[in-house]
Motif scaffolding. Structure first.
Motif, PDB file in Angstrom:
ATOM      1  N   ARG A   1       0.820  -1.213   0.000  1.00  8.47           N
ATOM      2  CA  ARG A   1       0.000   0.000   0.000  1.00  8.47           C
ATOM      3  C   ARG A   1       0.857   1.268   0.000  1.00  8.47           C
ATOM      4  O   ARG A   1       0.545   2.225  -0.675  1.00  8.47           O
ATOM      5  CB  ARG A   1      -0.946   0.004   1.190  1.00  8.47           C
ATOM      6  CG  ARG A   1      -1.952   1.147   1.097  1.00  8.47           C
ATOM      7  CD  ARG A   1      -2.908   1.155   2.270  1.00  8.47           C
ATOM      8  NE  ARG A   1      -3.952   2.137   2.108  1.00  8.47           N
ATOM      9  CZ  ARG A   1      -3.772   3.439   2.260  1.00  8.47           C
ATOM     10  NH1 ARG A   1      -2.592   3.925   2.544  1.00  8.47           N
ATOM     11  NH2 ARG A   1      -4.793   4.276   2.113  1.00  8.47           N
ATOM     12  N   ASP A   2       1.959   1.258   0.753  1.00  6.77           N
ATOM     13  CA  ASP A   2       2.795   2.453   0.799  1.00  6.77           C
ATOM     14  C   ASP A   2       3.440   2.749  -0.555  1.00  6.77           C
ATOM     15  O   ASP A   2       3.769   3.895  -0.842  1.00  6.77           O
ATOM     16  CB  ASP A   2       3.850   2.346   1.908  1.00  6.77           C
ATOM     17  CG  ASP A   2       4.825   1.204   1.702  1.00  6.77           C
ATOM     18  OD1 ASP A   2       4.439   0.168   1.139  1.00  6.77           O
ATOM     19  OD2 ASP A   2       5.984   1.350   2.129  1.00  6.77           O
ATOM     20  N   GLN A   3       3.590   1.738  -1.393  1.00  2.00           N
ATOM     21  CA  GLN A   3       4.139   1.956  -2.728  1.00  2.00           C
ATOM     22  C   GLN A   3       3.082   2.473  -3.705  1.00  2.00           C
ATOM     23  O   GLN A   3       3.419   2.965  -4.773  1.00  2.00           O
ATOM     24  CB  GLN A   3       4.762   0.677  -3.261  1.00  2.00           C
ATOM     25  CG  GLN A   3       5.989   0.263  -2.486  1.00  2.00           C
ATOM     26  CD  GLN A   3       6.587  -1.031  -3.008  1.00  2.00           C
ATOM     27  OE1 GLN A   3       6.140  -1.586  -4.001  1.00  2.00           O
ATOM     28  NE2 GLN A   3       7.603  -1.505  -2.340  1.00  2.00           N
ATOM     29  N   CYS A   4       1.819   2.366  -3.329  1.00  2.00           N
ATOM     30  CA  CYS A   4       0.750   2.878  -4.188  1.00  2.00           C
ATOM     31  C   CYS A   4       0.798   4.397  -4.308  1.00  2.00           C
ATOM     32  O   CYS A   4       0.345   4.954  -5.306  1.00  2.00           O
ATOM     33  CB  CYS A   4      -0.620   2.423  -3.692  1.00  2.00           C
ATOM     34  SG  CYS A   4      -0.893   0.658  -3.990  1.00  2.00           S
ATOM     35  N   ALA A   5       1.368   5.078  -3.309  1.00  2.00           N
ATOM     36  CA  ALA A   5       1.527   6.535  -3.409  1.00  2.00           C
ATOM     37  C   ALA A   5       2.412   6.878  -4.601  1.00  2.00           C
ATOM     38  O   ALA A   5       2.156   7.858  -5.308  1.00  2.00           O
ATOM     39  CB  ALA A   5       2.106   7.104  -2.124  1.00  2.00           C
TER      40      ALA A   5
ATOM     41  N   LEU B   1      -9.947   3.036  -5.753  1.00  3.04           N
ATOM     42  CA  LEU B   1      -9.854   1.586  -5.919  1.00  3.04           C
ATOM     43  C   LEU B   1      -8.576   1.005  -5.317  1.00  3.04           C
ATOM     44  O   LEU B   1      -8.539  -0.158  -4.923  1.00  3.04           O
ATOM     45  CB  LEU B   1      -9.979   1.210  -7.393  1.00  3.04           C
ATOM     46  CG  LEU B   1     -11.361   1.449  -8.002  1.00  3.04           C
ATOM     47  CD1 LEU B   1     -11.325   1.258  -9.511  1.00  3.04           C
ATOM     48  CD2 LEU B   1     -12.399   0.529  -7.364  1.00  3.04           C
ATOM     49  N   LEU B   2      -7.532   1.813  -5.251  1.00  2.00           N
ATOM     50  CA  LEU B   2      -6.292   1.360  -4.606  1.00  2.00           C
ATOM     51  C   LEU B   2      -6.358   1.514  -3.094  1.00  2.00           C
ATOM     52  O   LEU B   2      -5.433   1.120  -2.385  1.00  2.00           O
ATOM     53  CB  LEU B   2      -5.082   2.134  -5.155  1.00  2.00           C
ATOM     54  CG  LEU B   2      -4.640   1.786  -6.567  1.00  2.00           C
ATOM     55  CD1 LEU B   2      -3.505   2.698  -7.005  1.00  2.00           C
ATOM     56  CD2 LEU B   2      -4.244   0.328  -6.689  1.00  2.00           C
ATOM     57  N   GLY B   3      -7.460   2.096  -2.614  1.00  4.21           N
ATOM     58  CA  GLY B   3      -7.613   2.283  -1.180  1.00  4.21           C
ATOM     59  C   GLY B   3      -6.878   3.493  -0.653  1.00  4.21           C
ATOM     60  O   GLY B   3      -6.593   3.589   0.539  1.00  4.21           O
TER      61      GLY B   3
ATOM     62  N   GLN C   1      -3.062  14.824  -3.020  1.00  9.36           N
ATOM     63  CA  GLN C   1      -1.813  15.231  -2.388  1.00  9.36           C
ATOM     64  C   GLN C   1      -0.618  14.702  -3.188  1.00  9.36           C
ATOM     65  O   GLN C   1       0.376  15.389  -3.356  1.00  9.36           O
ATOM     66  CB  GLN C   1      -1.752  14.735  -0.951  1.00  9.36           C
ATOM     67  CG  GLN C   1      -0.512  15.187  -0.218  1.00  9.36           C
ATOM     68  CD  GLN C   1      -0.472  14.698   1.210  1.00  9.36           C
ATOM     69  OE1 GLN C   1      -1.323  13.939   1.661  1.00  9.36           O
ATOM     70  NE2 GLN C   1       0.521  15.131   1.945  1.00  9.36           N
ATOM     71  N   ALA C   2      -0.733  13.488  -3.691  1.00  4.80           N
ATOM     72  CA  ALA C   2       0.336  12.932  -4.531  1.00  4.80           C
ATOM     73  C   ALA C   2       0.515  13.784  -5.775  1.00  4.80           C
ATOM     74  O   ALA C   2       1.633  14.007  -6.226  1.00  4.80           O
ATOM     75  CB  ALA C   2       0.022  11.489  -4.910  1.00  4.80           C
ATOM     76  N   GLY C   3      -0.589  14.272  -6.320  1.00  2.14           N
ATOM     77  CA  GLY C   3      -0.517  15.137  -7.489  1.00  2.14           C
ATOM     78  C   GLY C   3       0.189  16.442  -7.206  1.00  2.14           C
ATOM     79  O   GLY C   3       0.812  17.021  -8.085  1.00  2.14           O
ATOM     80  N   GLN C   4       0.131  16.918  -5.980  1.00  2.00           N
ATOM     81  CA  GLN C   4       0.787  18.168  -5.605  1.00  2.00           C
ATOM     82  C   GLN C   4       2.285  17.971  -5.427  1.00  2.00           C
ATOM     83  O   GLN C   4       3.031  18.943  -5.362  1.00  2.00           O
ATOM     84  CB  GLN C   4       0.161  18.698  -4.330  1.00  2.00           C
ATOM     85  CG  GLN C   4      -1.326  18.833  -4.468  1.00  2.00           C
ATOM     86  CD  GLN C   4      -1.820  20.207  -4.139  1.00  2.00           C
ATOM     87  OE1 GLN C   4      -1.165  20.953  -3.454  1.00  2.00           O
ATOM     88  NE2 GLN C   4      -2.965  20.528  -4.652  1.00  2.00           N
ATOM     89  N   GLN C   5       2.730  16.714  -5.334  1.00  2.00           N
ATOM     90  CA  GLN C   5       4.155  16.433  -5.138  1.00  2.00           C
ATOM     91  C   GLN C   5       4.956  16.529  -6.426  1.00  2.00           C
ATOM     92  O   GLN C   5       6.160  16.386  -6.409  1.00  2.00           O
ATOM     93  CB  GLN C   5       4.339  15.037  -4.543  1.00  2.00           C
ATOM     94  CG  GLN C   5       3.799  14.900  -3.153  1.00  2.00           C
ATOM     95  CD  GLN C   5       3.938  13.472  -2.642  1.00  2.00           C
ATOM     96  OE1 GLN C   5       4.664  12.666  -3.207  1.00  2.00           O
ATOM     97  NE2 GLN C   5       3.239  13.173  -1.570  1.00  2.00           N
TER      98      GLN C   5
ATOM     99  N   GLY D   1       8.713  17.282 -13.936  1.00  2.00           N
ATOM    100  CA  GLY D   1       7.962  16.044 -13.924  1.00  2.00           C
ATOM    101  C   GLY D   1       8.417  15.097 -12.839  1.00  2.00           C
ATOM    102  O   GLY D   1       8.071  13.931 -12.844  1.00  2.00           O
ATOM    103  N   SER D   2       9.198  15.614 -11.881  1.00  2.00           N
ATOM    104  CA  SER D   2       9.695  14.742 -10.827  1.00  2.00           C
ATOM    105  C   SER D   2       9.033  15.070  -9.512  1.00  2.00           C
ATOM    106  O   SER D   2       8.436  16.131  -9.348  1.00  2.00           O
ATOM    107  CB  SER D   2      11.215  14.898 -10.690  1.00  2.00           C
ATOM    108  OG  SER D   2      11.538  16.242 -10.339  1.00  2.00           O
ATOM    109  N   GLU D   3       9.186  14.124  -8.566  1.00  2.00           N
ATOM    110  CA  GLU D   3       8.618  14.342  -7.232  1.00  2.00           C
ATOM    111  C   GLU D   3       9.377  15.439  -6.531  1.00  2.00           C
ATOM    112  O   GLU D   3      10.582  15.573  -6.699  1.00  2.00           O
ATOM    113  CB  GLU D   3       8.706  13.064  -6.398  1.00  2.00           C
ATOM    114  CG  GLU D   3       7.779  11.973  -6.860  1.00  2.00           C
ATOM    115  CD  GLU D   3       7.836  10.783  -5.937  1.00  2.00           C
ATOM    116  OE1 GLU D   3       7.574  10.948  -4.736  1.00  2.00           O
ATOM    117  OE2 GLU D   3       8.145   9.700  -6.437  1.00  2.00           O
TER     118      GLU D   3
END
Length: 152
Positions: free
Chosen positions: A95-99, A129-131, A139-143, A149-151
């Motif tokens: 799950r933590d890798q889903c971010a 769907l990934l929970g 929030q991931a999109g804001q990173q 194009g990088s985090e």
């Protein structure tokens, strides 16, 4: 590869071999393809970005990346239910890798300019769907640093 993978992804062959980590990575690639096709424009810029994102997930040769994307394109076309793709991912990827998947999705959505309402809806659905939930997905999109194009 594709013909052996599809029954495992769809759970049609319970006696067959279990879903592997590589199978789950093809499912991730299929989600990227699904997102790229969400706005009815799937061009070379998006294909190249998918290849780059896949190379960041696993060390693969350019030929292996091209093969993975080709398999993902076929899987995406055959599996109309996003729930099945995300289920394959949830069973094999922590799950933590889903971010990281969410960051990749937002990165891809912005590849050809600002994300469209269809792309936003697709990313939000995948997050649920990934929970992950839409707030964490956003929030991931804001990173993403839009200039590179990088985090961040």
């Amino acid at each position: 590869m594709f013909r052996r993978l599809l029954p495992r992804l769809l759970g049609e062959d319970p006696a067959g071999p279990a879903l592997s980590r590589d199978d789950a990575e093809v499912a991730v690639a299929a989600l990227l393809v699904r997102l790229a096709r969400a706005d009815n424009h799937y061009g070379e810029l998006e294909r190249a970005r998918i290849d780059a994102l896949l190379s960041l997930r696993q060390p693969l040769s350019p030929d292996e990346i091209a093969d993975r994307r080709a398999a993902a394109e076929m899987v995406e076309a055959e599996v109309s239910d996003t729930r099945r793709l995300t289920a394959a991912i949830r069973t094999r990827i922590a799950r933590d890798q889903c971010a990281g998947i969410m960051v990749a999705l937002w990165d891809l959505a912005r590849t050809d300019g600002a994300e469209t309402p269809w792309e936003i809806a697709t990313v939000d659905r995948i997050a649920l769907l990934l929970g992950i939930g839409t707030a964490d997905g956003a929030q991931a999109g804001q990173q993403i640093d839009l200039t590179t194009g990088s985090e961040t």
